[in-house]
Each structure stands twice: as C-alpha cells, then as structure tokens.
Design an enzyme around this catalytic site. Structure first.
Site, PDB file in Angstrom:
ATOM      1  N   CYS A   2       0.799  -1.226  -0.214  1.00  0.00           N
ATOM      2  CA  CYS A   2      -0.007  -0.014   0.179  1.00  0.00           C
ATOM      3  C   CYS A   2       0.934   1.221   0.075  1.00  0.00           C
ATOM      4  O   CYS A   2       1.597   1.295   0.939  1.00  0.00           O
ATOM      5  CB  CYS A   2      -0.927   0.043   1.320  1.00  0.00           C
ATOM      6  SG  CYS A   2      -1.976  -1.517   1.330  1.00  0.00           S
ATOM      7  N   ARG A  27       5.750  -0.053  -4.951  1.00  0.00           N
ATOM      8  CA  ARG A  27       5.500  -0.838  -3.721  1.00  0.00           C
ATOM      9  C   ARG A  27       4.590  -2.101  -3.768  1.00  0.00           C
ATOM     10  O   ARG A  27       4.700  -3.031  -2.953  1.00  0.00           O
ATOM     11  CB  ARG A  27       4.873  -0.060  -2.586  1.00  0.00           C
ATOM     12  CG  ARG A  27       5.735   1.217  -2.001  1.00  0.00           C
ATOM     13  CD  ARG A  27       4.956   1.999  -1.205  1.00  0.00           C
ATOM     14  NE  ARG A  27       4.784   1.650   0.070  1.00  0.00           N
ATOM     15  CZ  ARG A  27       5.663   1.467   0.973  1.00  0.00           C
ATOM     16  NH1 ARG A  27       6.742   1.884   1.141  1.00  0.00           N
ATOM     17  NH2 ARG A  27       5.179   0.897   2.144  1.00  0.00           N
ATOM     18  N   TRP A  78      -2.774  -3.014  -1.974  1.00  0.00           N
ATOM     19  CA  TRP A  78      -2.419  -4.402  -2.073  1.00  0.00           C
ATOM     20  C   TRP A  78      -3.302  -5.177  -1.055  1.00  0.00           C
ATOM     21  O   TRP A  78      -3.365  -5.067   0.001  1.00  0.00           O
ATOM     22  CB  TRP A  78      -0.904  -4.558  -1.713  1.00  0.00           C
ATOM     23  CG  TRP A  78      -0.237  -5.784  -2.172  1.00  0.00           C
ATOM     24  CD1 TRP A  78       0.394  -6.057  -3.597  1.00  0.00           C
ATOM     25  CD2 TRP A  78      -0.210  -6.941  -1.406  1.00  0.00           C
ATOM     26  NE1 TRP A  78       0.760  -7.485  -3.652  1.00  0.00           N
ATOM     27  CE2 TRP A  78       0.502  -7.962  -2.307  1.00  0.00           C
ATOM     28  CE3 TRP A  78      -0.578  -7.375  -0.072  1.00  0.00           C
ATOM     29  CZ2 TRP A  78       0.852  -9.155  -1.786  1.00  0.00           C
ATOM     30  CZ3 TRP A  78      -0.209  -9.031   0.297  1.00  0.00           C
ATOM     31  CH2 TRP A  78       0.500  -9.617  -0.681  1.00  0.00           C
ATOM     32  N   ASN A 102      -2.487   1.861   5.434  1.00  0.00           N
ATOM     33  CA  ASN A 102      -1.610   0.749   5.200  1.00  0.00           C
ATOM     34  C   ASN A 102      -1.352   0.045   6.363  1.00  0.00           C
ATOM     35  O   ASN A 102      -1.272   0.808   7.448  1.00  0.00           O
ATOM     36  CB  ASN A 102      -0.440   1.350   4.499  1.00  0.00           C
ATOM     37  CG  ASN A 102       0.796   0.652   4.384  1.00  0.00           C
ATOM     38  OD1 ASN A 102       0.381  -0.816   4.440  1.00  0.00           O
ATOM     39  ND2 ASN A 102       2.081   0.884   4.312  1.00  0.00           N
ATOM     40  N   GLY A 103      -1.620  -1.295   6.384  1.00  0.00           N
ATOM     41  CA  GLY A 103      -1.134  -1.996   7.640  1.00  0.00           C
ATOM     42  C   GLY A 103      -2.421  -3.218   7.703  1.00  0.00           C
ATOM     43  O   GLY A 103      -3.308  -3.133   6.710  1.00  0.00           O
ATOM     44  N   GLU A 482      19.568 -16.998  -5.110  1.00  0.00           N
ATOM     45  CA  GLU A 482      19.191 -15.648  -5.385  1.00  0.00           C
ATOM     46  C   GLU A 482      18.880 -15.799  -6.931  1.00  0.00           C
ATOM     47  O   GLU A 482      17.857 -15.200  -7.426  1.00  0.00           O
ATOM     48  CB  GLU A 482      20.124 -14.611  -5.134  1.00  0.00           C
ATOM     49  CG  GLU A 482      19.986 -13.224  -5.477  1.00  0.00           C
ATOM     50  CD  GLU A 482      18.692 -12.508  -5.326  1.00  0.00           C
ATOM     51  OE1 GLU A 482      17.812 -13.293  -4.268  1.00  0.00           O
ATOM     52  OE2 GLU A 482      18.229 -11.674  -5.724  1.00  0.00           O
ATOM     53  N   LYS A 486      15.145 -14.558  -8.518  1.00  0.00           N
ATOM     54  CA  LYS A 486      15.062 -13.675  -9.449  1.00  0.00           C
ATOM     55  C   LYS A 486      14.312 -14.012 -10.451  1.00  0.00           C
ATOM     56  O   LYS A 486      13.385 -13.067 -11.154  1.00  0.00           O
ATOM     57  CB  LYS A 486      16.680 -13.175  -9.857  1.00  0.00           C
ATOM     58  CG  LYS A 486      16.674 -11.570 -10.021  1.00  0.00           C
ATOM     59  CD  LYS A 486      16.792 -10.627  -8.851  1.00  0.00           C
ATOM     60  CE  LYS A 486      15.637 -10.810  -7.827  1.00  0.00           C
ATOM     61  NZ  LYS A 486      15.943 -10.246  -6.512  1.00  0.00           N
ATOM     62  N   GLU A 489      10.391 -14.418  -9.682  1.00  0.00           N
ATOM     63  CA  GLU A 489       9.993 -13.126  -9.401  1.00  0.00           C
ATOM     64  C   GLU A 489       9.536 -12.293 -10.578  1.00  0.00           C
ATOM     65  O   GLU A 489       8.239 -12.085 -10.667  1.00  0.00           O
ATOM     66  CB  GLU A 489      10.797 -12.205  -8.749  1.00  0.00           C
ATOM     67  CG  GLU A 489      10.934 -12.308  -7.330  1.00  0.00           C
ATOM     68  CD  GLU A 489      12.012 -11.269  -6.699  1.00  0.00           C
ATOM     69  OE1 GLU A 489      12.938 -11.270  -7.059  1.00  0.00           O
ATOM     70  OE2 GLU A 489      11.512 -10.658  -5.572  1.00  0.00           O
ATOM     71  N   HIS A 505      19.290 -36.502  -5.040  1.00  0.00           N
ATOM     72  CA  HIS A 505      18.478 -37.259  -3.996  1.00  0.00           C
ATOM     73  C   HIS A 505      17.241 -36.954  -4.203  1.00  0.00           C
ATOM     74  O   HIS A 505      16.260 -36.658  -3.257  1.00  0.00           O
ATOM     75  CB  HIS A 505      18.870 -36.810  -2.415  1.00  0.00           C
ATOM     76  CG  HIS A 505      20.275 -37.264  -2.176  1.00  0.00           C
ATOM     77  ND1 HIS A 505      20.688 -38.506  -2.258  1.00  0.00           N
ATOM     78  CD2 HIS A 505      21.696 -36.242  -2.132  1.00  0.00           C
ATOM     79  CE1 HIS A 505      22.163 -38.591  -1.998  1.00  0.00           C
ATOM     80  NE2 HIS A 505      22.561 -37.005  -1.998  1.00  0.00           N
ATOM     81  N   LYS A 604       6.995  -4.480  -2.903  1.00  0.00           N
ATOM     82  CA  LYS A 604       8.290  -4.041  -2.616  1.00  0.00           C
ATOM     83  C   LYS A 604       8.796  -4.328  -0.987  1.00  0.00           C
ATOM     84  O   LYS A 604       9.806  -4.919  -0.473  1.00  0.00           O
ATOM     85  CB  LYS A 604       8.919  -2.869  -3.013  1.00  0.00           C
ATOM     86  CG  LYS A 604      10.110  -2.321  -3.090  1.00  0.00           C
ATOM     87  CD  LYS A 604      11.064  -3.078  -4.020  1.00  0.00           C
ATOM     88  CE  LYS A 604      12.310  -2.502  -3.705  1.00  0.00           C
ATOM     89  NZ  LYS A 604      13.270  -3.679  -4.233  1.00  0.00           N
TER      90      LYS A 604
HETATM   91  C1  G6P Z   1       9.447  -8.768  -0.699  1.00  0.00           C
HETATM   92  C2  G6P Z   1      10.281  -8.294  -1.915  1.00  0.00           C
HETATM   93  C3  G6P Z   1      11.608  -8.975  -2.082  1.00  0.00           C
HETATM   94  C4  G6P Z   1      12.637  -8.699  -0.919  1.00  0.00           C
HETATM   95  C5  G6P Z   1      11.854  -9.133   0.435  1.00  0.00           C
HETATM   96  C6  G6P Z   1      12.525  -8.589   1.668  1.00  0.00           C
HETATM   97  O1  G6P Z   1       9.075  -9.892  -0.769  1.00  0.00           O
HETATM   98  O2  G6P Z   1       9.258  -8.559  -2.960  1.00  0.00           O
HETATM   99  O3  G6P Z   1      12.386  -8.440  -3.163  1.00  0.00           O
HETATM  100  O4  G6P Z   1      13.655  -9.346  -0.884  1.00  0.00           O
HETATM  101  O5  G6P Z   1      10.521  -8.560   0.507  1.00  0.00           O
HETATM  102  O6  G6P Z   1      12.412  -7.207   1.639  1.00  0.00           O
HETATM  103  P1  G6P Z   1      13.373  -6.311   2.464  1.00  0.00           P
HETATM  104  O7  G6P Z   1      12.888  -5.000   2.202  1.00  0.00           O
HETATM  105  O8  G6P Z   1      13.228  -6.621   4.043  1.00  0.00           O
HETATM  106  O9  G6P Z   1      14.661  -6.576   2.265  1.00  0.00           O
END
Ligand code: G6P
Length: 609
Positions: A2, A27, A78, A102-103, A482, A486, A489, A505, A604
């Site tokens: 949000c 966000r 969101w 937001n929250g 990672e 990536k 995502e 395994h 985000k």
């Molecule tokens: C969300 C984002 C990720 C991020 C994660 C942790 O899932 O989409 O890209 O790695 O949060 O976020 P932070 O702000 O705590 O690094």
C-alpha cells in the site's frame, strides 16, 4: 505494500497525488483511489478503481471539479482483507470521515461486531473501513479526540491519512508499525509512505513518530503526542540525487539498478574502510558488539535472506563463530534459543518488512544483541535494532531487488572481516588484503556488466522453458538461490536452486531433455564436485549454462554455454555472479514481454505477515 500520499497546499492536489502514487507504484498494488475536497468546501469527492494508477488518472479526468482542489489523499492498495474490487479500494468513508490505510487491523472482526450492535455496518470486506467507521463513531467535532479514542481500540499496524468533511484543507495522520514520512515546503504539506513521493518538491523530510497525530494544513505541519503535547521531529535530508528515483533513459528501473551496482557498493563500503581496514566507528557500532559472541543468527526475508546465507559462510569462514540463517517468518514463531551472547543480524532493504521487524523484536526481548543492515534511513527496523549499518544503494524502485542485494553482500564481507579481526582470527594485514579484494571485485563487476549481449542471447532458450534449475555449492549455492528467486519473481518461470550435491537425492528425476540448468562453479575447492554434478544432469539431457572463473579448461561437450568470469580471487566472485543471474532473469522477462519492474502479486516491502 500500500502506497499513501496526502497533500494540502496551493497546487492542484489531484496532480500531486497521481504523480505521488505513480512513484509509489513500485511498492506493489492492485487498485488505487483518491479523495479530495472538491472546491474548498465540505464536499469530499472519492474516486477509486482497480488496476493501475493510470486508470485512476483517466477516471479522474472525467470528474469536473468547480475549482482546483488543493487538499486530498491518495492510495494504492495491495489486497489483504477482501479481494481486489472498487468497493474494497481506498479511500473508505463513513459519515464525516474519509481515510486511507496501510497495515492490518488485526481485531477488525471484534470491532465490526461492536459497531454492528450500534447499527453501523461496513460496505466493504476490508479491515480499513472499520477504522473509518470507528473514528466517525467517536467524532463529535474534535478530530484528534476521535482519532485517539479509535486508535486506543485498534490492534495491529497502521498508517492512516484521514480527512473530515467539515474540516476542508486539513489532513490528519497517524502511524504504528507502518511507515509514513512528512514534509513541508512552499507548495504545501505532504505525508507519504516513502520520500520518493515528495522528492520533486523537497529533499527535506521527517519520519512521523509512532502514535503521534500529525495535522497538516496548507502552511503548517504539526505533530502532537497522545497527550496533546507538540513534538518537533528531526528533519532529514535525502542524500541521493532526484535522478536516482527516475529511469534515466533505461527501459526499466531494474536494468538501471543493475548498472548502478558498482557505485552503490563503493558508496556503501567507502565510509567503512579506515586506514585500509573494515571499521564501523563512523556508524557508532562498537567493537564490544562483536566480542564474547557465542553464536550469530542472521534473519531476513527473500533476497535479503540470500545475502544472509552468503554472510553465514563468510563469518564462519573467518571467525569460526557458529552462524545460522533463519527465515524471519519462521524465526519469529520458533521459540529460538538466544542469549545476551547471541548477535542477531537482521537484513532488510526496506527496513519495514513485518516478519523481519518481528524477528528483531523477539531477539531483543530474549536479550540478544541486535544489528540491522538496512537501506532505508530511519525505517522501523533500523530504529528498533540496537545498532544499524546502512547500505547506501539509494532508492530501489524495481520490485526485484538487485543493487540492494549486492550492497548487502558488500557489508557481509566487511562484517565478517571485522568480527574476525576483533576476535584475533584475522590480522590487520590479512584484513587489508581482503578489503582490497572487494575493491578489485567491484572493477571486475563492471566488466561483467558489459557481458549483457552474451547473456541476452542465452535467454532466448530460457524464455521458452517451463522449469529451470540453478546449481551451486558453498558461496555459489547462496548465489544459485538468489538466481532462482530473481527468475521466478519477474519471468514467472518455475525455478529451483539446489546445493549441487543434493540434486541427485530426488530432484534429478525432473531433469530431462533440454531442461535448462544454470550451474555456478567458481569455488576452487569444490570445483570438481560441481562439475561432476553437471555431468550428471548433462547425461540426462539438460541444457547446461556453466559459469566458471577464468582459466578453467572446460570440456565443451559438458555445456551449451560457458560463461567465463574475469580472473579474480574466488572469494569475490559473488559480485560478478550476481550480475549474471540478474541479467538472465531480466532478459528472460523482457523476452516474455512482462512487466519487469512491477511483477504480478509482488510487493516491494511486505508490511504484513
Ligand atoms: C519482498 C520483496 C523482495 C524482498 C523481500 C524482503 O518479498 O519482493 O524483493 O527481498 O520482500 O524485503 P526487505 O525490504 O526486508 O529486504
């Protein structure tokens, strides 16, 4: 999650709010809305829509206001409570009250029941509307009084912007565990989830203290504690250029942020290298923090957690202190064994991830020492941990984290070396060499950034795949994790990362003809082991992309593509392999015509559990 913006001043509030919401799009959201005083009177106009902010802007154009509205609030939602619909979108109104939130109001059911007994019923399925109903229920003309009474009854997290139809031109705001910044300049007063929303107007801002009521008018921004005493906040200044929050000629923020990485690392490490040695004295992190530690727990979510996995290897390698990496959402409910000899390191780009924040709070309540590695200045996690080391990546707009990740890696190196030095496991000479290694690695990273064409060509095959596997051992395994995240995502292709030795395994049953496998083999002591695993998948028909350091003779029948890193100390290959995995994910998503910067369903910063 949000996005919130409130504005009151002398400019067209609609324009400012739409622009602000566009900057907050990163966000993550699925609907948007705006409310404003139509002509300086009590007439509050609310317009909402599902989908993008541009849809909202279009809808807004059809609204003919009598005069230019100069006060309003805007929101990107969101969905959590209640699906994606116009009714569930914010702002929500009840009587005199219109608000955005937001929250999560955790006890909203209970409150809804209480209100229904008084004949007050919601029209949406959201927890946020209940807050509007509650504030209106208590409202008898004194806004602060009504807000205080309502807040007293709320459990959970909130950042609210509230307008009252009989108080045109005034915005009230309050927050708890959700971010809000405030700013005031010649054009008026602003409140927003993130400073990027106001950066076009001012570089000076402040963090709204928790559970304080902010009152914004066109020419004032007052903050009061819950007893009504005025509080003057500390003014902060954005230390990055406005251009950092714009695309600057790149097709996507993600691509721009990939290219910003060498500079972000340099900015992050330079202030922490004193006399050639890692040193956190400018951050006020005392050496005592790293003395007498029995164990270290690194906790984080998503990409930050992968930086933590890398950190574990580095810290254990040099200081021989046991380190565990805990997913924050698991850690917070795991009844962990912590003591005052435990150092808990929380890593977070946003500094507002709900689970990571809860992990920090839990660690503190158990008496552990807490250190956070955070990118957003003044964020909640930074404020609540005992000590903070800020990464200096600047604003990261693309949802998929890139530069924030590599700066986390860079601090993991420095933390590992510093802890080892303090515990007499690394001499000053050795530490100096290591620091030089990081600096050289940044130069190598620049070379890998120029390999974009080669990597683009490889993604032709990846973009058509249904499953992709990433393999690695040791440091390369953290990188593989990672890489797979990536790709998932932003390209929506199923991907999994495996510690290369573990694949056989079970999972090797999924390797058939032409299934892409991306193998990282950059660590000398386990190089042959990874190659053996590559042979295993190759003999089952895998389409192999192999990444090695320079100077390795690789049997060409083993792989379809051999990506060669510049010659370098293997400890520092992660900066380079990070770029490779980012490019592979990026170009795969581009080839699939996807919204790279705002992937579906993702936010985000995840401010809910
Ligand atoms: C969300 C984002 C990720 C991020 C994660 C942790 O899932 O989409 O890209 O790695 O949060 O976020 P932070 O702000 O705590 O690094």
């Amino acid at each position: 999650m949000c996005g919130i913006i409130g504005y009151t001043g002398n400019l067209d509030a609609r324009q400012i709010i739409i622009n602000g919401l566009l900057t907050l799009e990163y966000r993550g959201y699925d609907s948007a809305g705006i409310a404003f005083f139509s002509n300086g009177t009590s007439d509050v106009v609310t317009i909402k829509t599902t989908g993008k902010v541009n849809n909202l802007a279009e809808k807004l154009k059809k609204n003919n206001a009598d005069s230019t509205p100069v006060c309003g609030i805007g929101h990107t939602r969101w969905a959590t409570h209640g699906g994606v619909s116009e009714t569930n979108s914010h702002p929500h109104s009840c009587g005199n009250v219109t608000l955005i939130h937001n929250g999560i109001i955790e006890n909203y059911h209970e409150l809804a029941n209480m209100l229904s007994e008084k004949g007050i019923f919601p029209v949406s399925q959201t927890d946020s509307e209940i807050a509007a109903m509650l504030i209106n229920y208590y409202y008898e003309g004194d806004a602060c009084k009504a807000i205080r009474k309502a807040i007293n009854m709320l459990e959970g997290s909130y950042a609210f912007c509230i307008i009252f139809s009989d108080k045109p031109g005034v915005i009230y705001s309050i927050r708890k565990n959700s971010p809000l910044i405030g700013a005031i300049c010649d054009e008026g007063a602003f409140v927003a989830s993130d400073v990027v929303a106001v950066i076009d107007y001012t570089k000076e801002y402040f963090i709204l203290p928790e559970d304080h009521i902010a009152i914004l008018t066109a020419d004032s921004f007052k903050i009061y504690d819950l007893h009504g005493k005025e509080v003057i906040p500390d003014v902060m200044r954005v230390n990055w250029d406005i251009a950092a929050a714009k695309k600057g000629g790149y097709e996507h923020f993600m691509l721009k942020e990939i290219h910003e990485q060498p500079e972000a690392i340099t900015k992050t490490i330079s202030p922490r290298i004193i006399g050639g040695l890692p040193d956190f004295s400018n951050d006020n992190v005392p050496d005592e923090l790293f003395k007498g530690i029995s164990n270290i727990v690194i906790t984080a979510c998503g990409t930050a957690m992968h930086a933590g996995m890398f950190g574990r290897t580095m810290i254990e390698r040099y200081s021989r202190i046991p380190v565990s990496v805990e997913i924050a959402s698991e850690f917070r409910y795991s009844d962990p064994i912590l003591s005052e000899k435990t150092l808990v390191i929380a890593i977070s780009q946003s500094g507002e991830t709900a689970d990571t924040l809860a992990a920090v709070r839990l660690a503190k309540s158990c008496g552990a020492r807490t250190l956070s590695v955070v990118n957003v200045k003044g964020s909640i996690i930074a404020n609540e941990s005992d000590y903070v080391l800020y990464t200096h990546a600047g604003p990261e707009i693309s949802v998929a984290s890139t530069k924030a990740y590599v700066v986390q890696l860079s601090l993991m190196y420095l933390i590992a070396y510093r802890i080892a030095m303090i515990n007499n496991k690394l001499s000053c000479e050795e530490a100096k060499d290591k620091v030089n290694g990081i600096i050289t690695a940044v130069n190598n990273m620049k070379k890998v950034l120029k390999m974009d064409e080669e990597l683009y060509l490889i993604t032709n095959k990846l973009a058509k795949a249904e499953d992709i596997f990433y393999l690695g051992r040791g440091l390369d395994y953290a990188i593989a994790c990672e890489g797979s995240l990536k790709l998932k995502e932003i390209s929506y292709i199923h991907a999994e990362a495996y510690a290369a030795g573990e694949l056989k395994h079970g999972t090797i049953s999924l390797i058939t003809d032409n299934v892409p496998v991306i193998a990282f083999a950059t660590q000398e002591h386990i190089y042959q082991k990874v190659i053996s695993n590559v042979v295993e998948v190759r003999s089952r028909g895998a389409y192999v992309i192999l990444v090695t350091s320079a100077g390795k003779h690789v049997d060409t029948t083993l792989c379809d593509h051999h990506i060669v890193l510049p010659r370098m100390d293997e400890e520092f290959t992660p900066f380079c392999t990070a770029v490779i995995l980012q490019y592979l994910a990026y170009y795969t998503a581009v080839r699939r015509n996807l919204n790279v910067d705002q992937p579906r369903n993702l936010a985000k910063s995840v401010t809910v559990e």
